[in-house]
Scaffold this motif. Structure first.
Motif, PDB file in Angstrom:
ATOM      1  N   ARG A 173      18.793  35.759  65.465  1.00  0.00           N
ATOM      2  CA  ARG A 173      19.430  35.819  64.141  1.00  0.00           C
ATOM      3  C   ARG A 173      18.594  36.627  63.163  1.00  0.00           C
ATOM      4  O   ARG A 173      19.130  37.343  62.309  1.00  0.00           O
ATOM      5  CB  ARG A 173      19.656  34.401  63.617  1.00  0.00           C
ATOM      6  N   LEU A 174      17.274  36.527  63.264  1.00  0.00           N
ATOM      7  CA  LEU A 174      16.400  37.324  62.405  1.00  0.00           C
ATOM      8  C   LEU A 174      16.603  38.812  62.684  1.00  0.00           C
ATOM      9  O   LEU A 174      16.691  39.619  61.757  1.00  0.00           O
ATOM     10  CB  LEU A 174      14.939  36.945  62.629  1.00  0.00           C
ATOM     11  N   TRP A 175      16.688  39.178  63.961  1.00  0.00           N
ATOM     12  CA  TRP A 175      16.883  40.586  64.307  1.00  0.00           C
ATOM     13  C   TRP A 175      18.246  41.080  63.854  1.00  0.00           C
ATOM     14  O   TRP A 175      18.370  42.216  63.377  1.00  0.00           O
ATOM     15  CB  TRP A 175      16.751  40.798  65.814  1.00  0.00           C
ATOM     16  N   ARG A 176      19.246  40.216  63.991  1.00  0.00           N
ATOM     17  CA  ARG A 176      20.615  40.647  63.702  1.00  0.00           C
ATOM     18  C   ARG A 176      20.877  40.813  62.213  1.00  0.00           C
ATOM     19  O   ARG A 176      21.980  41.210  61.817  1.00  0.00           O
ATOM     20  CB  ARG A 176      21.615  39.649  64.295  1.00  0.00           C
ATOM     21  N   GLN A 177      19.880  40.545  61.376  1.00  0.00           N
ATOM     22  CA  GLN A 177      20.011  40.872  59.959  1.00  0.00           C
ATOM     23  C   GLN A 177      20.060  42.380  59.745  1.00  0.00           C
ATOM     24  O   GLN A 177      20.514  42.847  58.704  1.00  0.00           O
ATOM     25  CB  GLN A 177      18.817  40.302  59.175  1.00  0.00           C
ATOM     26  N   GLY A 178      19.546  43.121  60.716  1.00  0.00           N
ATOM     27  CA  GLY A 178      19.527  44.568  60.620  1.00  0.00           C
ATOM     28  C   GLY A 178      20.897  45.186  60.805  1.00  0.00           C
ATOM     29  O   GLY A 178      21.877  44.514  61.160  1.00  0.00           O
ATOM     30  N   ARG A 179      20.989  46.481  60.551  1.00  0.00           N
ATOM     31  CA  ARG A 179      22.254  47.195  60.676  1.00  0.00           C
ATOM     32  C   ARG A 179      22.703  47.251  62.136  1.00  0.00           C
ATOM     33  O   ARG A 179      21.875  47.175  63.055  1.00  0.00           O
ATOM     34  CB  ARG A 179      22.117  48.612  60.125  1.00  0.00           C
ATOM     35  N   PRO A 180      23.979  47.404  62.379  1.00  0.00           N
ATOM     36  CA  PRO A 180      24.476  47.469  63.758  1.00  0.00           C
ATOM     37  C   PRO A 180      23.887  48.655  64.514  1.00  0.00           C
ATOM     38  O   PRO A 180      23.576  49.700  63.933  1.00  0.00           O
ATOM     39  CB  PRO A 180      25.989  47.630  63.583  1.00  0.00           C
ATOM     40  N   SER A 181      23.734  48.487  65.796  1.00  0.00           N
ATOM     41  CA  SER A 181      23.291  49.563  66.680  1.00  0.00           C
ATOM     42  C   SER A 181      23.925  49.322  68.035  1.00  0.00           C
ATOM     43  O   SER A 181      23.743  48.251  68.632  1.00  0.00           O
ATOM     44  CB  SER A 181      21.765  49.578  66.797  1.00  0.00           C
ATOM     45  N   SER A 182      24.669  50.287  68.496  1.00  0.00           N
ATOM     46  CA  SER A 182      25.384  50.139  69.758  1.00  0.00           C
ATOM     47  C   SER A 182      24.427  50.331  70.935  1.00  0.00           C
ATOM     48  O   SER A 182      23.765  51.373  71.042  1.00  0.00           O
ATOM     49  CB  SER A 182      26.526  51.148  69.837  1.00  0.00           C
ATOM     50  N   VAL A 183      24.329  49.325  71.784  1.00  0.00           N
ATOM     51  CA  VAL A 183      23.467  49.410  72.961  1.00  0.00           C
ATOM     52  C   VAL A 183      24.239  48.890  74.178  1.00  0.00           C
ATOM     53  O   VAL A 183      25.061  47.991  74.057  1.00  0.00           O
ATOM     54  CB  VAL A 183      22.176  48.572  72.781  1.00  0.00           C
TER      55      VAL A 183
ATOM     56  N   ARG B 198      15.508  51.692  70.918  1.00  0.00           N
ATOM     57  CA  ARG B 198      16.200  52.677  70.082  1.00  0.00           C
ATOM     58  C   ARG B 198      16.253  54.043  70.752  1.00  0.00           C
ATOM     59  O   ARG B 198      17.139  54.853  70.482  1.00  0.00           O
ATOM     60  CB  ARG B 198      15.476  52.784  68.745  1.00  0.00           C
ATOM     61  N   ARG B 199      15.292  54.335  71.608  1.00  0.00           N
ATOM     62  CA  ARG B 199      15.240  55.615  72.305  1.00  0.00           C
ATOM     63  C   ARG B 199      15.224  55.385  73.818  1.00  0.00           C
ATOM     64  O   ARG B 199      14.177  55.509  74.459  1.00  0.00           O
ATOM     65  CB  ARG B 199      13.998  56.399  71.887  1.00  0.00           C
TER      66      ARG B 199
ATOM     67  N   THR C 110      17.936  49.197  61.757  1.00  0.00           N
ATOM     68  CA  THR C 110      18.866  48.708  62.771  1.00  0.00           C
ATOM     69  C   THR C 110      18.292  47.456  63.406  1.00  0.00           C
ATOM     70  O   THR C 110      17.071  47.239  63.403  1.00  0.00           O
ATOM     71  CB  THR C 110      19.119  49.763  63.852  1.00  0.00           C
ATOM     72  N   TRP C 111      19.132  46.634  63.974  1.00  0.00           N
ATOM     73  CA  TRP C 111      18.658  45.361  64.507  1.00  0.00           C
ATOM     74  C   TRP C 111      17.676  45.558  65.658  1.00  0.00           C
ATOM     75  O   TRP C 111      16.730  44.780  65.812  1.00  0.00           O
ATOM     76  CB  TRP C 111      19.832  44.479  64.944  1.00  0.00           C
ATOM     77  N   ASN C 112      17.881  46.624  66.445  1.00  0.00           N
ATOM     78  CA  ASN C 112      16.934  46.822  67.543  1.00  0.00           C
ATOM     79  C   ASN C 112      15.622  47.430  67.065  1.00  0.00           C
ATOM     80  O   ASN C 112      14.605  47.341  67.763  1.00  0.00           O
ATOM     81  CB  ASN C 112      17.553  47.625  68.688  1.00  0.00           C
ATOM     82  N   GLN C 113      15.587  48.030  65.867  1.00  0.00           N
ATOM     83  CA  GLN C 113      14.304  48.405  65.276  1.00  0.00           C
ATOM     84  C   GLN C 113      13.528  47.150  64.875  1.00  0.00           C
ATOM     85  O   GLN C 113      12.325  47.064  65.120  1.00  0.00           O
ATOM     86  CB  GLN C 113      14.511  49.308  64.053  1.00  0.00           C
ATOM     87  N   LEU C 114      14.204  46.189  64.260  1.00  0.00           N
ATOM     88  CA  LEU C 114      13.548  44.928  63.901  1.00  0.00           C
ATOM     89  C   LEU C 114      13.044  44.219  65.153  1.00  0.00           C
ATOM     90  O   LEU C 114      11.944  43.648  65.158  1.00  0.00           O
ATOM     91  CB  LEU C 114      14.527  44.026  63.137  1.00  0.00           C
ATOM     92  N   LEU C 115      13.831  44.256  66.202  1.00  0.00           N
ATOM     93  CA  LEU C 115      13.400  43.697  67.484  1.00  0.00           C
ATOM     94  C   LEU C 115      12.134  44.384  67.964  1.00  0.00           C
ATOM     95  O   LEU C 115      11.187  43.729  68.436  1.00  0.00           O
ATOM     96  CB  LEU C 115      14.526  43.854  68.506  1.00  0.00           C
TER      97      LEU C 115
END
Length: 673
Positions: free
Chosen positions: A26-36, A205-206, A244-249
């Motif tokens: 939930r903490l990570w999902r505060q970030g913007r959407p990112s399609s993975v 992210r990459r 993005t949420w995966n950047q926070l991750l």
């Protein structure tokens, strides 16, 4: 007692870990959407962990062996403990394998303890100091409790007398180990990186950075473009939730090993940047709180405890009191040493440029000469504010072929904004003499060429970068060429890796781009250049960040130097660990003060080799290193060294009628004006 208690402890720890995992997600999902790709990403974790991550970890053999023993032992021990003790599968074979796993984990914990006795300055202390003991607790507890199952101790030995006391002590040790290994993995603590790190590898992210099993180098270093035509899109990152949420991750995956800190040139120079602290500040902002519980090295000159933030609060507050000070972001040279060294493959530079973009685009808050340079780029298409029509004045005597006249050439020579610098004009002249000596079919854009946009993009002005890039792309679409060659690694990088995203079907931007050292090496291998013997002094080579770490080109410049008969005296920090000259990322423009200058530190690296000359391959490196106070080594671009050594064979006028015409040898200096 333990037969009943152990399953309860195991499944309670797993339940708490699951609750913590939901909270963490939930903490990570505060970030913007990112399609993975979720399923595909999760399936790739084993390969990415064992191949890509360990490729970085193996650079430190001690830690590599430690990590294999500890992490491998823990994963196997945890799985088997659940099977053997949680579900009560009393298999002697599995029990013996579990014993072996706990022994491996215990050996690894001893190695961890040795590394932290005492810990290097780059390692975080605090809770991390208890990690070796927690690893030992888990491994010892599981080892002892498994001995009866393996048949080494009789069943029921812990059920009476002194055995009860031993059972209570053993239960306490197991609770300690389970608390750190399972509960702490998702709720926070030294083991948090294991949970977050695995998912970071899955949803990176990459994803282009990871191998796919087909071999070859996998590299992704170009910055991601902003959608400037989308009015709803944020211009950069203002607050942690804008990542993005995966950047926070990715930030949460940080193991606080301090490798980035040890490699950062700004940190070494005493500027207010520590990439490890920056990442931890982003984690603080994601969860909400202050940096008071950070136990690593602070930003130089800035004590811990002064910064705080929330997920939806500003990262940089011009009035102070936010997560990060603006000067921390502007200290970065974007050299990518932190990213190259990070075993968790975190993208520090992406985060820094994202935050710079908001400061520049939303507030126009670019320090020192930043605003002036950006204004110059808008008004004159070059950072110095020079008259665009004067771009070829330095080459009036060279009669350079123009693409506007030729329309087609094998090589399009991208001159870059070094054309306005007298020192770099010498490099360009030298390279042109090399091209002519090899009879290369080349042409230049001349006044049609504009700045590549590298400086604008690194300073966060995405709008100016995209404007320059799109105009250059349109210009290039009018001509035909096999490749673009440039003496500037920064232009080389953006043309090769960042223009493609901005191309269109009418004007694609998928170019074959080469650094001049790579192209010269091709000419040497093809036998198109002949050299006289090297008679100079000893030489060392400085790897430009945007050629080496950004694009993986380390050998071609060295091959050229070897072809000249030069034996390169390598600096301790060379190749992928080369120290930045301090000239990238707009750092000379923002000019954040520190205790010493980055180029001075690099020149000290040179002095340690005893070399008389530094071979370089970048105009910014040349400028920064030549700015070091003498006495120091001389600085020469590779093109200059090659031009000085050229032997150009010209036909003798009296013998031109003969098929076996003799030749007269001249140097490039005699041929070129």
């Amino acid at each position: 007692m333990l037969d009943t208690l152990l399953p309860i402890l195991l499944f309670s720890a797993l339940a708490l870990a699951a609750i913590g995992a939901v909270r963490r997600v939930r903490l990570w999902r505060q970030g913007r959407p990112s399609s993975v790709p979720v399923i595909k990403g999760l399936m790739q974790v084993p390969r990415r962990y064992l191949v890509d991550l360990h490729h970085v970890v193996e650079r430190d053999k001690y830690i590599s062996h430690t990590h294999v023993a500890t992490a491998g032992g823990f994963v196997l021990a945890a799985l088997l403990a659940i099977v053997v003790h949680g579900f009560g599968l009393n298999s002697t074979i599995l029990a013996w394998v579990l014993l072996a796993a706990t022994i491996s984990m215990f050996i690894g914990s001893l190695l961890v303890a040795k590394r932290r006795s005492p810990p290097p300055s780059r390692l975080s202390k605090g809770p991390w100091m208890r990690l070796p003991k927690s690893l030992m607790a888990f491994s010892i507890g599981m080892f002892v409790v498994t001995l009866p199952t393996a048949g080494i101790l009789p069943e029921g030995i812990l059920q009476s007398g002194v055995g009860w006391i031993a059972a209570f002590v053993l239960a306490a040790i197991i609770v300690w180990g389970l608390g750190e290994m399972f509960f702490g993995m998702t709720w926070g603590g030294p083991m948090k990186h294991a949970f977050a790190g695995a998912l970071h590898l899955a949803f990176h992210r990459r994803p282009e950075r990871f191998s796919d099993g087909t071999g070859g180098e996998h590299r992704s270093t170009g910055l991601k473009a902003l959608a400037l035509d989308d009015d709803s899109a944020k211009l950069g990152v203002e607050k942690p939730a804008d990542f993005t949420w995966n950047q926070l991750l990715g930030f949460d995956a940080c193991v606080q090993c301090g490798r980035c800190e040890a490699m950062c040139p700004a940190f070494a120079a005493g500027q207010p940047l520590n990439p490890k602290k920056l990442i931890q500040d982003m984690v603080v902002g994601m969860a909400g709180g202050s940096d008071a519980h950070y136990y690593g090295s602070p930003y130089p000159g800035k004590p811990v405890g002064e910064h705080a933030g929330t997920p939806h609060g500003p990262i940089v507050n011009r009035a102070g009191g936010a997560l990060v000070d603006a000067e921390t972001l502007w200290s970065c040279t974007t050299c990518r040493a932190c990213v190259e060294e990070c075993p968790m493959m975190i993208e520090h530079v992406d985060a820094i440029v994202d935050m710079r973009r908001f400061l520049t685009l939303e507030h126009g808050n670019t320090p020192n000469k930043g605003a002036e340079v950006l204004d110059n780029l808008i008004a004159t298409d070059n950072p110095g504010g020079f008259d665009p029509d004067s771009r070829l004045h330095w080459a009036a005597d060279l009669n350079l072929p123009l693409m506007a006249d030729k329309r087609e050439a094998d090589v399009l020579l991208w001159l870059g904004d070094g054309v306005f610098d007298m020192r770099n004009q010498r490099t360009l002249r030298a390279f042109i003499s090399v091209l002519r000596a090899a009879n290369v079919d080349f042409a230049v854009l001349g006044t049609e060429e504009r700045d590549s946009g590298d400086v604008a993009r690194r300073l966060g002005d995405e709008a100016t970068f995209q404007s320059l890039a799109k105009r250059n792309i349109r210009t290039l679409s009018h001509y035909r060429f096999s490749r673009i060659v440039t003496c500037d690694p920064h232009s080389f990088h953006v043309l090769k890796n960042e223009y493609g995203e901005l191309g269109t079907p009418e004007a694609p931007a998928d170019y074959h781009v080469q650094h001049h050292s790579t192209y010269i090496n091709e000419l040497v291998v093809a036998g198109k250049l002949t050299f006289k013997a090297w008679k100079g002094g000893s030489v060392t080579y400085h790897d430009p960040c945007y050629l080496g770490r950004y694009n993986g080109e380390y050998e071609a410049p060295r091959d050229v130097l070897r072809a000249l008969g030069i034996e390169v005296k390598e600096m301790v920090r060379s190749g992928y660990r080369s120290r930045c000259c301090g000239g990238g990322g707009g750092a000379p423009i923002t000019d954040i003060p520190g205790k010493q200058r980055i180029p001075d530190m690099r020149m000290e690296d040179v002095r340690e080799t005893g070399a008389d000359l530094v071979a370089v391959g970048c105009p910014q490196c040349t400028a920064m290193l030549e700015g070091v106070v003498e006495p120091r080594a001389d600085i020469k671009d590779i093109a200059e060294l090659v031009a000085d050594a050229l032997i150009i064979k010209m036909p003798d006028e009296k013998a031109t009628q003969s098929k076996a015409a003799p030749t007269v040898s001249r140097t490039a200096e005699e041929v070129m004006p």
